[in-house]
Design a protein around this motif. Structure first.
Motif, PDB file in Angstrom:
ATOM      1  N   PHE A  28      -2.664   0.539   9.484  1.00  0.00           N
ATOM      2  CA  PHE A  28      -1.491   0.806   8.638  1.00  0.00           C
ATOM      3  C   PHE A  28      -0.726  -0.480   8.349  1.00  0.00           C
ATOM      4  CE2 PHE A  28      -1.527   5.409  10.109  1.00  0.00           C
ATOM      5  CZ  PHE A  28      -2.024   5.845   8.905  1.00  0.00           C
ATOM      6  N   MET A  30      -2.144  -5.376  -9.276  1.00  0.00           N
ATOM      7  CA  MET A  30      -2.529  -3.974  -9.411  1.00  0.00           C
ATOM      8  C   MET A  30      -3.949  -3.742  -8.916  1.00  0.00           C
ATOM      9  SD  MET A  30      -0.124  -2.229 -10.344  1.00  0.00           S
ATOM     10  CE  MET A  30       1.534  -2.768 -10.611  1.00  0.00           C
ATOM     11  N   LEU A  77      -3.979  -3.551  -5.289  1.00  0.00           N
ATOM     12  CA  LEU A  77      -3.559  -2.226  -4.815  1.00  0.00           C
ATOM     13  C   LEU A  77      -4.687  -1.221  -4.954  1.00  0.00           C
ATOM     14  CD1 LEU A  77       0.043  -1.398  -6.035  1.00  0.00           C
ATOM     15  CD2 LEU A  77      -0.773  -1.775  -3.753  1.00  0.00           C
ATOM     16  N   ILE A  78      -5.340  -1.212  -6.131  1.00  0.00           N
ATOM     17  CA  ILE A  78      -6.348  -0.184  -6.389  1.00  0.00           C
ATOM     18  C   ILE A  78      -7.542  -0.374  -5.472  1.00  0.00           C
ATOM     19  CG2 ILE A  78      -7.977   0.687  -8.097  1.00  0.00           C
ATOM     20  CD1 ILE A  78      -5.881  -0.046 -10.215  1.00  0.00           C
ATOM     21  N   VAL A 119      -6.109  -1.377  -1.205  1.00  0.00           N
ATOM     22  CA  VAL A 119      -5.331  -0.312  -0.578  1.00  0.00           C
ATOM     23  C   VAL A 119      -5.928   1.053  -0.892  1.00  0.00           C
ATOM     24  CG1 VAL A 119      -3.053   0.650  -0.338  1.00  0.00           C
ATOM     25  CG2 VAL A 119      -3.311  -1.753  -0.785  1.00  0.00           C
ATOM     26  N   GLY A 120      -6.322   1.263  -2.157  1.00  0.00           N
ATOM     27  CA  GLY A 120      -6.773   2.585  -2.552  1.00  0.00           C
ATOM     28  C   GLY A 120      -8.167   2.928  -2.080  1.00  0.00           C
ATOM     29  N   VAL A 142      -8.850   2.787   2.925  1.00  0.00           N
ATOM     30  CA  VAL A 142      -9.106   4.195   3.258  1.00  0.00           C
ATOM     31  C   VAL A 142     -10.372   4.300   4.102  1.00  0.00           C
ATOM     32  CG1 VAL A 142      -9.649   6.443   2.313  1.00  0.00           C
ATOM     33  CG2 VAL A 142      -7.950   5.054   1.224  1.00  0.00           C
ATOM     34  N   PHE A 191     -10.838   5.642   7.899  1.00  0.00           N
ATOM     35  CA  PHE A 191     -11.832   6.647   8.278  1.00  0.00           C
ATOM     36  C   PHE A 191     -12.554   6.218   9.539  1.00  0.00           C
ATOM     37  CE2 PHE A 191     -13.246   9.573   4.668  1.00  0.00           C
ATOM     38  CZ  PHE A 191     -11.937   9.895   4.418  1.00  0.00           C
ATOM     39  N   MET A 209     -10.197   5.961  12.647  1.00  0.00           N
ATOM     40  CA  MET A 209      -9.756   7.259  13.153  1.00  0.00           C
ATOM     41  C   MET A 209     -10.876   7.962  13.899  1.00  0.00           C
ATOM     42  SD  MET A 209      -7.572   8.868  10.114  1.00  0.00           S
ATOM     43  CE  MET A 209      -5.896   8.394   9.797  1.00  0.00           C
ATOM     44  N   TYR A 222      -0.970   0.513 -13.136  1.00  0.00           N
ATOM     45  CA  TYR A 222       0.096   0.901 -12.203  1.00  0.00           C
ATOM     46  C   TYR A 222      -0.019   2.381 -11.851  1.00  0.00           C
ATOM     47  CZ  TYR A 222       4.839   1.947 -10.657  1.00  0.00           C
ATOM     48  OH  TYR A 222       5.916   2.403  -9.958  1.00  0.00           O
ATOM     49  N   PHE A 244      -2.630   4.237 -12.037  1.00  0.00           N
ATOM     50  CA  PHE A 244      -3.856   4.443 -11.272  1.00  0.00           C
ATOM     51  C   PHE A 244      -3.654   4.001  -9.824  1.00  0.00           C
ATOM     52  CE2 PHE A 244      -8.421   3.375 -10.481  1.00  0.00           C
ATOM     53  CZ  PHE A 244      -8.873   4.654 -10.604  1.00  0.00           C
ATOM     54  N   ALA A 245      -2.981   2.856  -9.647  1.00  0.00           N
ATOM     55  CA  ALA A 245      -2.750   2.335  -8.296  1.00  0.00           C
ATOM     56  C   ALA A 245      -1.873   3.290  -7.503  1.00  0.00           C
ATOM     57  CB  ALA A 245      -2.102   0.954  -8.369  1.00  0.00           C
ATOM     58  N   SER A 298      -3.675   6.290  -6.482  1.00  0.00           N
ATOM     59  CA  SER A 298      -4.649   6.062  -5.421  1.00  0.00           C
ATOM     60  C   SER A 298      -3.947   5.831  -4.081  1.00  0.00           C
ATOM     61  CB  SER A 298      -5.560   4.886  -5.754  1.00  0.00           C
ATOM     62  OG  SER A 298      -4.866   3.694  -5.677  1.00  0.00           O
ATOM     63  N   LEU A 299      -2.679   5.416  -4.123  1.00  0.00           N
ATOM     64  CA  LEU A 299      -1.928   5.292  -2.863  1.00  0.00           C
ATOM     65  C   LEU A 299      -1.573   6.661  -2.298  1.00  0.00           C
ATOM     66  CD1 LEU A 299       0.612   2.411  -3.348  1.00  0.00           C
ATOM     67  CD2 LEU A 299      -1.557   2.405  -2.207  1.00  0.00           C
ATOM     68  N   VAL A 306      -3.222   8.990  -1.404  1.00  0.00           N
ATOM     69  CA  VAL A 306      -4.073   9.430  -0.300  1.00  0.00           C
ATOM     70  C   VAL A 306      -3.365   9.226   1.045  1.00  0.00           C
ATOM     71  CG1 VAL A 306      -6.327   9.157   0.746  1.00  0.00           C
ATOM     72  CG2 VAL A 306      -6.018   8.635  -1.637  1.00  0.00           C
ATOM     73  N   TYR A 307      -2.582   8.154   1.135  1.00  0.00           N
ATOM     74  CA  TYR A 307      -2.038   7.775   2.442  1.00  0.00           C
ATOM     75  C   TYR A 307      -1.078   8.792   2.994  1.00  0.00           C
ATOM     76  CZ  TYR A 307      -4.516   3.554   2.190  1.00  0.00           C
ATOM     77  OH  TYR A 307      -5.537   2.682   2.117  1.00  0.00           O
ATOM     78  N   ILE A 314      -3.388  11.356   4.544  1.00  0.00           N
ATOM     79  CA  ILE A 314      -4.100  10.888   5.747  1.00  0.00           C
ATOM     80  C   ILE A 314      -3.122  10.727   6.904  1.00  0.00           C
ATOM     81  CG2 ILE A 314      -5.288   8.966   6.798  1.00  0.00           C
ATOM     82  CD1 ILE A 314      -6.795   8.460   4.491  1.00  0.00           C
ATOM     83  N   MET A 315      -1.967  10.098   6.624  1.00  0.00           N
ATOM     84  CA  MET A 315      -1.009   9.852   7.698  1.00  0.00           C
ATOM     85  C   MET A 315      -0.510  11.168   8.272  1.00  0.00           C
ATOM     86  SD  MET A 315       1.065   6.811   5.894  1.00  0.00           S
ATOM     87  CE  MET A 315       1.964   5.950   7.123  1.00  0.00           C
ATOM     88  N   ALA A 322      -8.885  13.147   1.679  1.00  0.00           N
ATOM     89  CA  ALA A 322      -8.999  11.729   1.345  1.00  0.00           C
ATOM     90  C   ALA A 322     -10.339  11.449   0.689  1.00  0.00           C
ATOM     91  CB  ALA A 322      -8.842  10.890   2.604  1.00  0.00           C
ATOM     92  N   VAL A 345     -10.628  10.021  -3.115  1.00  0.00           N
ATOM     93  CA  VAL A 345     -11.252   8.727  -3.384  1.00  0.00           C
ATOM     94  C   VAL A 345     -12.429   8.889  -4.330  1.00  0.00           C
ATOM     95  CG1 VAL A 345     -12.563   6.872  -2.322  1.00  0.00           C
ATOM     96  CG2 VAL A 345     -10.482   7.645  -1.273  1.00  0.00           C
ATOM     97  N   GLU A 355     -11.276   9.636  -7.917  1.00  0.00           N
ATOM     98  CA  GLU A 355     -10.627   8.500  -8.558  1.00  0.00           C
ATOM     99  C   GLU A 355     -11.630   7.647  -9.319  1.00  0.00           C
ATOM    100  OE1 GLU A 355      -8.408   6.424  -5.593  1.00  0.00           O
ATOM    101  OE2 GLU A 355      -6.935   7.999  -5.952  1.00  0.00           O
TER     102      GLU A 355
END
Lengths: 209, 336
Positions: free
Chosen positions: A33, A56, A59-60, A63-64, A68, A72, A75, B118, B120-121, B124-125, B127-128, B131-132, B150, B154, B157
């Motif tokens: 995290f 961006m 991020l995609i 992070v995206g 993830v 997985f 966890m 933006y 899309f990003a 896609s965030l 998901v968190y 999951i959290m 998740a 994913v 997307e």
């Protein structure tokens, strides 16, 4: 400018603190995290210097998608219960390797940054025409798909090969699993499914199976 | 000191603008929940919520009030910080994405160059949050639900990304306002109709709506990642989910249905302001969302994954190549 620097220090502080916390925190899920937090603040820094496309995409992609998958894996490991003793027993066994890798990265950074600062012509050896009127999405595309198209395609191929390799290594054709075949199901005819039997009374039918 | 006044001024103006956007969205999320239940009920020949207020319009407000006054139960063995952060993240991300949605040519909070990226990003965030929430609950069903959700988000997307590239090829810009303005002659739903259908189905999967609501499949997983949540925290997940659905509808209407543009640029259609057109389109898409929920039975998980990876992804890739070839061959590629 004040607001700019306030935001800059804010995001860089978060980046550094979360990067430290990635390595320090005992719970692996927490460290993932923190890694995500680090990614997000790095992309904020990218946006601040005007590289909004990079920010961006960071991020995609990272992070995206990448983080993830990290989450997985981590966890599933469930290190939380067994974690502490492993860390206590082998705290220093990986120290030399880690130190060497850290030093290599550190020296590389010093070389790149000092080269950038004191001899700018080393970095920009093959000059790229940069037009500041274009959006940076456009200018990245202009460079990536013209000058570096082969390297770009090559890196894509490397990723593809890695993916295929991972699938080949983990894929096992197991027997004893009932799989659906859609074509088989749809193309089933009446003849193969139903049979009409004349049943004699008090005799019953013998089903062959 | 001038500087500080300048910054304060900017801060106040922006806050005002943000509130002007956020409050209608929150209210409409509450209303949309009512609409969803109402449509669902009408399909099943029931009446749906019709008691509180005229036509039951205030049902969602009553529900929200109930959620606020309920006790928040935090499981003893949960990871408390992450448990509390998760619904907040879900809801914040669902609301933050609205910043770039253009309601008119100059009627947008942040007109950024990479608007679609933006969106899309941020989606896609999303998901968190799930999951959290699932992980921090420290319980079997939420965890399984979170992992399902998740993986589902994913994988869908990917096909949404390729559909977006399809549209971007026709526009030549990542700016949402430019995307809408490029549809002045005809909406992209006409040339890219199969992509619109795939986008719609992927949006269903992306927002965990039926028939793809496997993360919350009550027969298998109780309530999925929301199982341990109660009171306002549950309501925040819920609000975030519906805000996300609205956002997906807005995205669909901007990418394919011409955003704020009227269907034809002639007299009676011109009178209606653009923002209203966008709202009509969002509502239209949302009613289809609600109808799908009422009509279609739930998918099985392996079928869901098969649909995403083996059907939608290759199909949208082939369509992408077709679009690019067509545009190149007929010299229609937009000048960037």
């Amino acid at each position: 400018m004040i607001a700019h620097s306030i935001f800059f220090y804010f995001f860089s502080l978060i980046t550094i603190v979360s990067a430290i916390m990635v390595t320090v925190s005992k719970n692996t899920v927490h460290s993932v995290f923190f890694l995500i937090l680090g990614f997000i603040s790095v992309s904020c820094l990218f946006i601040m210097i005007g590289a909004e496309f990079l920010g961006m995409v960071m991020l995609i992609v990272y992070v995206g998608a990448v983080a993830v998958l990290f989450l997985f894996v981590v966890m599933m490991l469930n290190v939380a219960q067994q974690g502490n003793e492993i860390f206590q027993n082998s705290r220093y066994t990986h120290l030399p390797v880690g130190l060497i890798i850290g030093l290599i990265i550190f020296f590389e950074l010093i070389i790149v940054v000092s080269g950038w600062k004191y001899k700018p012509d080393i970095i920009s050896s093959n000059s790229i025409n940069f037009d500041s009127n274009l959006t940076n999405t456009h200018s990245i595309g202009m460079v990536l798909y013209t000058e570096y198209i082969h390297l770009f395609q090559l890196s894509g191929m490397i990723l593809l090969v890695a993916m295929v390799g991972a699938i080949v290594l983990t894929f096992k054709k197991r027997s004893g699993i009932k799989r659906q075949s859609y074509i088989e199901q749809i193309s089933r005819e009446k003849i193969s499914g139903v049979s009409l039997v004349n049943v004699d009374s008090y005799k019953g039918v013998k089903i062959d199976d | 000191m001038d500087n500080i006044y300048y910054y304060l001024n900017v801060l106040f103006v922006e806050t005002y603008k943000i509130l002007f956007l956020l409050i209608p969205i929150l209210v409409s999320v509450a209303m949309i929940v009512w609409l969803d239940r109402r449509v669902w009920a009408f399909v099943q020949k029931r009446r749906g919520p019709n008691v509180v207020g005229p036509f039951g319009l205030f049902q969602s407000l009553a529900d929200a009030l109930k959620y606020i006054f309920k006790e928040i139960i935090i499981p003893a063995s949960s990871n408390k910080v992450i448990f509390i952060i998760a619904p907040i993240i879900t809801m914040t991300l669902a609301l933050v994405a609205w910043a770039v949605i253009p309601f008119g040519e100059d009627f947008v909070l942040a007109n950024i160059n990479v608007g679609i990226l933006y969106l899309f990003a941020v989606s896609s965030l999303g998901v968190y949050g799930i999951i959290m929430g699932g992980w921090a609950s420290n319980s079997k069903y939420p965890f399984l639900g979170a992992i399902r959700s998740a993986a589902q988000m994913v994988s869908y997307e990917v096909s949404i990304g390729i559909i977006i590239i399809n549209v971007l090829l026709c526009v030549g810009s990542l700016n949402l306002t430019d995307i809408v303005l490029a549809q002045q002659q005809f909406w992209f739903v006409l040339p890219l109709f199969p992509m619109f259908i795939i986008f719609f189905i992927s949006a269903l999967a992306e927002t965990n709506r039926p028939p793809f609501d496997l993360p919350e499949a009550e027969a298998e997983l109780v309530a999925g990642y929301q199982t341990e949540y109660s009171g306002m925290m549950y309501a925040m997940f819920w609000l975030g989910e519906y805000a996300n659905i609205l956002l997906m509808c807005a995205m669909g209407s901007i990418l394919f249905l011409g955003g704020w543009l009227p269907p034809i640029e002639i007299y009676p259609f011109n009178l209606i302001p653009g923002a209203l057109w966008l709202i009509f389109k969002i509502l239209f898409l949302f009613i289809i969302f609600a109808l799908v929920k009422a009509i279609v039975p739930r998918y099985r998980y392996d079928q869901l994954m098969r649909l995403g990876w083996k059907i939608f992804l290759p199909f949208s890739l082939v369509w992408l190549i077709l679009t690019a070839t067509y545009l190149y061959y007929f010299n229609l590629l937009p000048s960037v």
